[in-house]
Design a protein around this motif. Structure first.
Motif, PDB file in Angstrom:
ATOM      1  N   LYS A   2       0.911  -1.109  -0.069  1.00 47.22           N
ATOM      2  CA  LYS A   2      -0.044   0.102   0.065  1.00 47.22           C
ATOM      3  C   LYS A   2       0.929   1.217  -0.115  1.00 47.22           C
ATOM      4  N   PRO A   3       0.329   2.392  -0.706  1.00 48.14           N
ATOM      5  CA  PRO A   3       1.113   3.515  -0.527  1.00 48.14           C
ATOM      6  C   PRO A   3       1.738   3.922   0.769  1.00 48.14           C
ATOM      7  N   GLY A   4       2.929   4.238   0.885  1.00 52.61           N
ATOM      8  CA  GLY A   4       3.746   4.859   2.016  1.00 52.61           C
ATOM      9  C   GLY A   4       3.977   3.865   3.109  1.00 52.61           C
ATOM     10  N   LEU A   5       3.570   2.443   2.777  1.00 52.95           N
ATOM     11  CA  LEU A   5       3.831   1.361   3.934  1.00 52.95           C
ATOM     12  C   LEU A   5       4.909   0.334   3.347  1.00 52.95           C
ATOM     13  N   ARG A   6       6.091   0.101   4.060  1.00 51.32           N
ATOM     14  CA  ARG A   6       6.744  -0.964   4.034  1.00 51.32           C
ATOM     15  C   ARG A   6       6.142  -2.405   4.570  1.00 51.32           C
ATOM     16  N   LYS A   7       6.176  -3.311   3.944  1.00 48.97           N
ATOM     17  CA  LYS A   7       5.720  -4.667   4.421  1.00 48.97           C
ATOM     18  C   LYS A   7       6.746  -4.943   5.625  1.00 48.97           C
ATOM     19  N   THR A   8       6.156  -5.060   6.748  1.00 46.62           N
ATOM     20  CA  THR A   8       7.254  -5.327   7.855  1.00 46.62           C
ATOM     21  C   THR A   8       6.897  -6.414   8.887  1.00 46.62           C
ATOM     22  N   ARG A   9       7.692  -7.093   9.241  1.00 47.64           N
ATOM     23  CA  ARG A   9       7.592  -8.170  10.142  1.00 47.64           C
ATOM     24  C   ARG A   9       8.116  -7.841  11.478  1.00 47.64           C
ATOM     25  N   VAL A  10       7.504  -8.204  12.696  1.00 48.19           N
ATOM     26  CA  VAL A  10       8.007  -7.964  13.799  1.00 48.19           C
ATOM     27  C   VAL A  10       8.306  -9.134  14.566  1.00 48.19           C
ATOM     28  N   LEU A  11       9.440  -9.324  15.004  1.00 47.64           N
ATOM     29  CA  LEU A  11      10.006 -10.978  15.571  1.00 47.64           C
ATOM     30  C   LEU A  11      10.384 -10.791  16.747  1.00 47.64           C
ATOM     31  N   ASN A  12      10.445 -11.924  17.578  1.00 48.19           N
ATOM     32  CA  ASN A  12      11.026 -12.030  19.038  1.00 48.19           C
ATOM     33  C   ASN A  12      12.245 -12.828  18.956  1.00 48.19           C
ATOM     34  N   ALA A  13      13.141 -12.225  19.185  1.00 51.30           N
ATOM     35  CA  ALA A  13      14.534 -12.689  19.099  1.00 51.30           C
ATOM     36  C   ALA A  13      14.893 -13.543  20.238  1.00 51.30           C
ATOM     37  N   ASP A  14      14.011 -13.334  21.307  1.00 56.89           N
ATOM     38  CA  ASP A  14      14.183 -14.296  22.579  1.00 56.89           C
ATOM     39  C   ASP A  14      13.429 -15.592  22.449  1.00 56.89           C
ATOM     40  N   ASP A  15      12.570 -15.817  21.230  1.00 54.08           N
ATOM     41  CA  ASP A  15      11.747 -17.090  21.158  1.00 54.08           C
ATOM     42  C   ASP A  15      12.432 -18.019  19.961  1.00 54.08           C
ATOM     43  N   ALA A  16      12.247 -19.309  20.295  1.00 53.23           N
ATOM     44  CA  ALA A  16      12.868 -20.276  19.481  1.00 53.23           C
ATOM     45  C   ALA A  16      12.328 -20.086  18.094  1.00 53.23           C
ATOM     46  N   SER A  17      11.282 -19.325  17.832  1.00 56.79           N
ATOM     47  CA  SER A  17      10.697 -19.281  16.361  1.00 56.79           C
ATOM     48  C   SER A  17      11.567 -18.328  15.672  1.00 56.79           C
ATOM     49  N   TYR A  18      12.434 -17.593  16.269  1.00 58.92           N
ATOM     50  CA  TYR A  18      13.165 -16.545  15.589  1.00 58.92           C
ATOM     51  C   TYR A  18      13.841 -16.786  14.187  1.00 58.92           C
ATOM     52  N   PRO A  19      14.758 -17.850  14.405  1.00 57.30           N
ATOM     53  CA  PRO A  19      15.753 -18.358  13.030  1.00 57.30           C
ATOM     54  C   PRO A  19      14.802 -18.791  11.924  1.00 57.30           C
ATOM     55  N   TYR A  20      13.632 -19.479  12.368  1.00 58.98           N
ATOM     56  CA  TYR A  20      12.786 -19.969  11.326  1.00 58.98           C
ATOM     57  C   TYR A  20      11.834 -18.827  10.621  1.00 58.98           C
ATOM     58  N   LEU A  21      11.311 -18.038  11.306  1.00 54.92           N
ATOM     59  CA  LEU A  21      10.363 -16.908  10.875  1.00 54.92           C
ATOM     60  C   LEU A  21      11.514 -15.900   9.959  1.00 54.92           C
ATOM     61  N   LEU A  22      12.844 -16.026  10.534  1.00 50.49           N
ATOM     62  CA  LEU A  22      13.862 -15.080   9.810  1.00 50.49           C
ATOM     63  C   LEU A  22      13.813 -15.463   8.373  1.00 50.49           C
ATOM     64  N   GLY A  23      13.710 -16.722   8.037  1.00 47.65           N
ATOM     65  CA  GLY A  23      14.048 -17.461   6.582  1.00 47.65           C
ATOM     66  C   GLY A  23      12.985 -17.123   5.852  1.00 47.65           C
ATOM     67  N   ILE A  24      11.715 -16.244   6.213  1.00 44.74           N
ATOM     68  CA  ILE A  24      10.652 -15.998   5.300  1.00 44.74           C
ATOM     69  C   ILE A  24      10.834 -14.534   4.705  1.00 44.74           C
ATOM     70  N   PRO A  25      11.056 -14.314   3.561  1.00 42.34           N
ATOM     71  CA  PRO A  25      11.545 -12.938   3.017  1.00 42.34           C
ATOM     72  C   PRO A  25      10.345 -11.943   3.724  1.00 42.34           C
ATOM     73  N   ALA A  26      10.952 -10.849   3.948  1.00 37.66           N
ATOM     74  CA  ALA A  26      10.223  -9.494   4.142  1.00 37.66           C
ATOM     75  C   ALA A  26      10.910  -8.165   3.847  1.00 37.66           C
ATOM     76  N   GLU A  27      10.345  -7.258   3.628  1.00 34.98           N
ATOM     77  CA  GLU A  27      10.768  -5.943   3.132  1.00 34.98           C
ATOM     78  C   GLU A  27      11.405  -5.178   4.092  1.00 34.98           C
ATOM     79  N   ARG A  28      10.896  -5.358   5.315  1.00 31.47           N
ATOM     80  CA  ARG A  28      11.490  -4.575   6.927  1.00 31.47           C
ATOM     81  C   ARG A  28      11.568  -5.568   7.890  1.00 31.47           C
ATOM     82  N   THR A  29      12.267  -5.528   8.588  1.00 32.05           N
ATOM     83  CA  THR A  29      12.304  -6.316   9.855  1.00 32.05           C
ATOM     84  C   THR A  29      12.498  -5.735  11.099  1.00 32.05           C
ATOM     85  N   LEU A  30      11.539  -5.656  12.079  1.00 29.88           N
ATOM     86  CA  LEU A  30      11.882  -5.171  13.481  1.00 29.88           C
ATOM     87  C   LEU A  30      12.165  -6.419  14.447  1.00 29.88           C
TER      88      LEU A  30
END
Length: 537
Positions: free
Chosen positions: A237-265
């Motif tokens: 959408k105009p003016g928005l970057r597709k952004t994922r917000v991930l928890n680096a303290d959780d075991a899911s972090y490396p797995y979800l990081l493998g799914i491409p995204a425009e921006r990561t927080l």
């Protein structure tokens, strides 16, 4: 609406029998709701294959049938049949088209995870409202559209696809700028949010839950990850970057990081090197100097900018919520707010205004000299966190932690023992009771939890007991409590019913706990507000 308009650009259509230039007056997945000229969607469900209801749908006037099987001989020449790869997916996409694709006309945040979704979604909603935005919310507890609040169901988490799209359409009509949608693994796997155009995807954690439905932790994780795959599939959408917000303290972090995204927080507690490091644009949101007292949580936030030489930003957060596990939920909400362009001062203001969420560490006070709390904790991870929080709220020499909980029937059986282990580790006294036994034998469910507690060295009658009736279990906990103790009633939280057999009986832990407290104080009526099948006078 014309059928061909509904199908425009819709993937997954395998074959069509009939002319799509016809009018459709509604989309349903329950043949009992069919009206003349309706479109009926059939799919293979967990316990029922609704293709067997196609004749009933036609008899009631359906003129379009959508199903997963090859085109059948329906002996109804005026009926159009569409074969699709997945009926639930088709229902989600058709529902979105029917409502005019409302998810494309507002900013949409999806929040998923095992524990903490509702808290994160509500804190984010509070931040957005503090920013002066017209924000709406669909959560486990309810749907909030503008100033209106709607119940979303008894045990419902993510509503069904037609309801989700209807809510989103109402949000558009109400002028909503940002919508926050709590998305469960069931909701994702069953395509209840398919057709939503997400702009921000947030995860709290992925721990042990719903393995009865998904089969394994890995399959459960795949279902959760669907939100992040959907993030990249919808149009930007105009003016928005597709952004994922991930928890680096959780075991899911490396797995979800493998799914491409425009921006990561990425959020986490206390500074440390990230492993692994994301590719592309990213920023870190770090909680420092975490403190908890009677007024809630207090900590500092550091925002490390993404791949720039700009200096980090620091600000203080104060939240009325209790429980250090809520630090992560608050950080997740902050990440989504940052993705939407909210400034730190407004984030701090919004966080401070979210004082409590129904069924989440909700205190019930009727004049007693101990603390009584209702919490939704219904997973091993959540129960352990809540019990540890309770431990930190009492004086070690003076107070005890008493917990009441159960495990649901026809659900993840392995969880029952894990819940017992959590209670054995962190509670002083445990009362195991009913929690939606459904068609399972309640005594069997209780024994599986009790067995786990015995394996942990706990002694029945001394460290724990079994009381099948939940009202009597809560009353026993309250009668046992001494000044300075904490009584925790866990597992139901905001829910308003309990299922025995196939019947939903009215039930609220808040009402049951209030009655028990009043009974001890001599102020209760002769009978509790909700009578369960296990109750005997």
């Amino acid at each position: 609406m014309r059928l061909k308009a509904l199908l425009a650009g819709m993937p997954g259509v395998v074959a069509i029998a009939g002319d799509t230039d016809v009018e459709v007056n509604g989309i349903v997945a329950d043949s009992r709701q069919v009206t003349p000229d309706a479109l009926f969607v059939a799919y293979r469900g967990v316990g029922t294959d609704s293709h067997r209801f196609i004749p009933d749908a036609i008899a009631r006037g359906a003129t379009v049938i959508v199903g997963e099987t090859p085109i059948p001989d329906m002996r109804a020449p005026n009926v159009i049949y569409l074969q699709v790869r997945d009926g639930r997916e088709a229902l989600g996409r058709l529902s979105a088209a029917w409502e005019g694709h409302p998810g494309r006309r507002l900013k949409l945040v999806g929040v998923t995870g095992t524990d903490g979704k509702t808290t994160t979604a509500n804190v984010l909603h509070g931040i957005l409202r503090a920013a002066g935005l017209n924000a709406s919310l669909i959560s486990t507890v309810n749907a909030v559209i503008g100033e209106q609040t709607y119940e979303t169901g008894l045990h419902t988490t993510t509503p069904d696809a037609p309801d989700v799209q209807r809510y989103l359409a109402q949000m558009v009509q109400a002028g909503t700028e940002v919508a926050v949608l709590e998305t469960t693994s069931h909701g994702l796997a069953q395509h209840r949010v398919t057709g939503c155009a997400f702009d921000v995807a947030v995860v709290t954690n992925i721990t042990h839950e719903h393995l009865d439905f998904h089969g394994s932790y890995e399959a459960y994780r795949v279902a959760k990850a669907m939100l992040f795959r959907m993030l990249g599939e919808s149009e930007r959408k105009p003016g928005l970057r597709k952004t994922r917000v991930l928890n680096a303290d959780d075991a899911s972090y490396p797995y979800l990081l493998g799914i491409p995204a425009e921006r990561t927080l990425i959020y986490h507690r206390e500074a440390r090197p990230l492993q692994p490091v994301p590719e592309g644009a990213f920023a870190e949101i770090i909680a420092r100097n975490i403190r908890q007292d009677a007024t809630g949580l207090h900590f500092d936030v550091e925002l490390r900018p993404e791949l720039t030489s700009a200096a980090p930003q620091f600000w203080a957060l104060n939240s009325p919520l209790i429980g250090e596990y809520n630090v992560s939920n608050i950080l997740a909400a902050c990440g989504a707010a940052i993705a939407l362009g909210v400034d730190p001062a407004t984030i701090a203001k919004g966080v401070s205004r979210v004082a409590g969420i129904p069924g989440r560490m909700e205190r019930i006070y009727r004049g007693q000299d101990f603390t009584a709390i209702v919490d939704f904790a219904h997973t091993p991870n959540a129960l352990a966190h809540v019990l540890k929080t309770a431990r930190n709220l009492i004086e070690p020499e003076d107070g005890h932690v008493i917990v009441v909980f159960g495990s649901a029937g026809l659900r993840d059986r392995a969880k029952r023992g894990l819940m017992g282990e959590a209670a054995a580790q962190h509670a002083d006294f445990t009362i195991i009771t009913a929690e939606d036994p459904r068609t399972e034998e309640l005594a069997t469910i209780l024994e599986e939890t009790a067995a786990a507690m015995r394996r942990m060295g706990r002694v029945e009658g001394q460290d724990f007991t079994r009381i099948p009736d939940r009202q009597r279990a809560i009353l026993h906990a309250v009668q046992r409590a001494q000044p300075g103790d904490i009584v925790l009633v866990c597992g139901k939280g905001h829910e308003q019913s309990m299922c025995f057999g196939v019947v939903e009986h009215p039930w609220r832990d808040q009402d049951a706990l209030t009655w028990a407290l009043d009974t001890v104080c001599g102020a209760a009526t002769s009978a509790p507000p909700h009578i369960l099948p296990t109750w005997t006078p």
